[in-house]
Structure formats: C-alpha cells, structure tokens
Motif scaffolding. Sequence first.
Motif: not given
Length: 380
Positions: A106, A244-245, A240, A92, A229-230, A249, A23, A96, A242, A25
């Motif tokens: 992730p 906002d975490g 899973w 989750t 978004k994750a 997160y 991703p 991460a 998508m 980020y």
Amino acid sequence: MIVAVGTVWAGTVMPASADTDLPEYLTKMRAPEMWKVADGTGITVAVIDSGVKDVPGLEGRVLPGVSFMEPPIKYPEKTYPPHDDFDGHGTTMTAAIVGDGSDGGPHGLAPGAKVMPIRTSIGTPMAFGAIGEAAKGVRYAADNGAKIINLSIGGWWSLDKMRSAVEYAQSKGVLVFVAMGNEGDGNKSTNPIASLPGVLGVGAVDVTGEPLPSSSYGQATDLASFGGKAPIRCKENTAWCMRDGGTSYATSLASAAAALVWSAHPDWTATQVARVLIQTAGAPVDGAKRNDWIGYGIPRPSKVLLDRAGDPGAPDGDPLAAPVPVQTQTPSADPAATAPNGAEPAAAKSGLSWKWPALGAAVAVALGLGITVILKRRRR
C-alpha cells in the motif's frame, strides 16, 4: 459475543513489481496535494497488533517498538521481537499508514509519520491474552512518544485493564482509534473497546461511500473510512493480496488522517485534532448529525490541510460533544439515523461519491488471521 476476524489468505496475489499509481481512495482524498502541506512528519502512531515484518516500503518508517507477547510455559526463554509478524495483520496496518507503495504494497496515507510497533498474541493460539497485552502496549505507547494509538483489534478479555490503560493514555494527550469489527450484516454489534469514553470507533465504507455490509455498527461508531479492496499481507505473510480491508484497514486510515492534521498543526491537542476531524467529516446525506453506520462521517483531512476548514476550539473537553456544522447535501430518502435494526446498510450511505474528492479516511481490515475482534455498541 466474540468473533474472529475472517481470514485473508484467499486473495488475488499481487505482482512483486512496484505500483507507482495511487489507489483510487487516495486520489479521491487528494493525497498528493495534501502531502505538499503535511505528510505526517513529526507524528508517531503506535500500531498495537501482531507485530510488523520488515518488508519493502517500510524502510526508515518503523521504530524499534516492543513486544508484550508472553513466552510459552514450556519455553520461558522464548522471545518474540516486535519486528516479526506471524500472520501479517500488523504489517498491513503499518503499511496502510506509512507504506511507500513498493513491491505491490500500500501507499500509506501518512508516509512521513513513524509507526511504533507493539506486538501482541494476535494471530496465535494465545490470542485470548492479546487484550491484556495490548493494555500494556497502550501504556507503553503513551510513555514513549506516541501521539496516536491504532487498535485494529478488540475483545472482552481484560477490558478493565484496557479501560484504565486508555484513560492513562488520554491523560497523556494521546488519541485512540479502534476498529468497530467486521460482523455487521444487518446486526448491530459492538467492539467493547470502542465503547470506552473518548475512544473513536471506526467503521468501514467502500469507494462509493456505502458502508461495507460486513462492517459492525452501532452507537459506538464515530467515524468511517475506506475498507474495500486494498493490498493485504497474505500467504503466511510472504505476499500482498487484494482483499477487502474491513474496519481494521479503515482504522489505520483514520489514524493516518489524524497524523496528517496533527503534523500540520503540532500545537493542537488530541481533543482539537479529533474535533476538527469530526467537524470536517463527510456526514450522512440525510442531514443527520451522525448515524450508527458511519458515525459523524468520513474523515477528510484535505478539508483541514487544503481548505483550512474546521475550528479546533478549546484544547480540552469532549470533541464528540462539540457542535458539528451542518453539511450542504441532498437528504436521503431513508433517514439512516432512525433506520431499524437489520435495515440495509445502504440506507445509511454517506454520499461519498460526492465527498471522496476530499476524503481523509480510516479503514479497518477484515483480515481475520485469527484476530479477535468484537462488535460494538456505544457509550454516549
């Protein structure tokens, strides 16, 4: 005021095939380059949450862990294994940190680290007891090898128990990260756990470095990380999505950033790891030392691992009191440090568009799933 983190069931379901692309980020954080230096190996992160489901991408990365969920009065023999998760929030957070990216999950920021799952009643009708259970989990983690504790939860209940548990963990050299919460929207709010001395409160930003409007903020904010978004567990923890975490997160990413730094410098103390993360963080663009939206800034472990920046200093003391080098940035037109309550979060932007190439983050999830997360204010 206690607020439930928003539910995440309404997301875009991701395909089951593995996604080999990192991703945005993580690429901006220079993750592949960092992993050649350190990937979190040797560091255990305790994720005190709703448990963890053994999904693809976590094999060999999750320790046995423990559950502190109390059985129902009518079913005293009922047990809740730590490798189970009703709503997916803990799964989750775990992915991460250490996920390998398979099956749409992730890519964790510290894939070489180990996660110690500690299950509480988060995500159940008995969630009001989760903070007391989490306090037990903090002590367990400190006694069983965890170097970092990730608390993407919050609440007022049993705060005294949590305070003493955190103090105990800190006496054992453990670093504690806590989510700020997801009730910002122009109102200062505080997760009371983040206000405890020595705890690092984490807010959330998007991929451009702007604070998420939903991210709680205040004097307890110390750092911020990606919470946009994750991949988030959804559909009753069967897929899973998508979404906002949020700060949940972001907190996991902050914990993972610390794991990378500690993995590269195993002789450092929790104080030294925290101090260097703060020193090398992407600070507010207006030149302020900190502000209530992103704290001291966005963790950039690549500055430590690749650029060899940061001075760990003394092995003890308060890392938040250590001098932070002034960042060379163009001042913002709106000084975020003095922005009034209710000011638009964009006034506190970190200038992440500039800093993301070296970002080493922490993201907190607005995964709601019935989680009790409170908004915060600080201790200093």
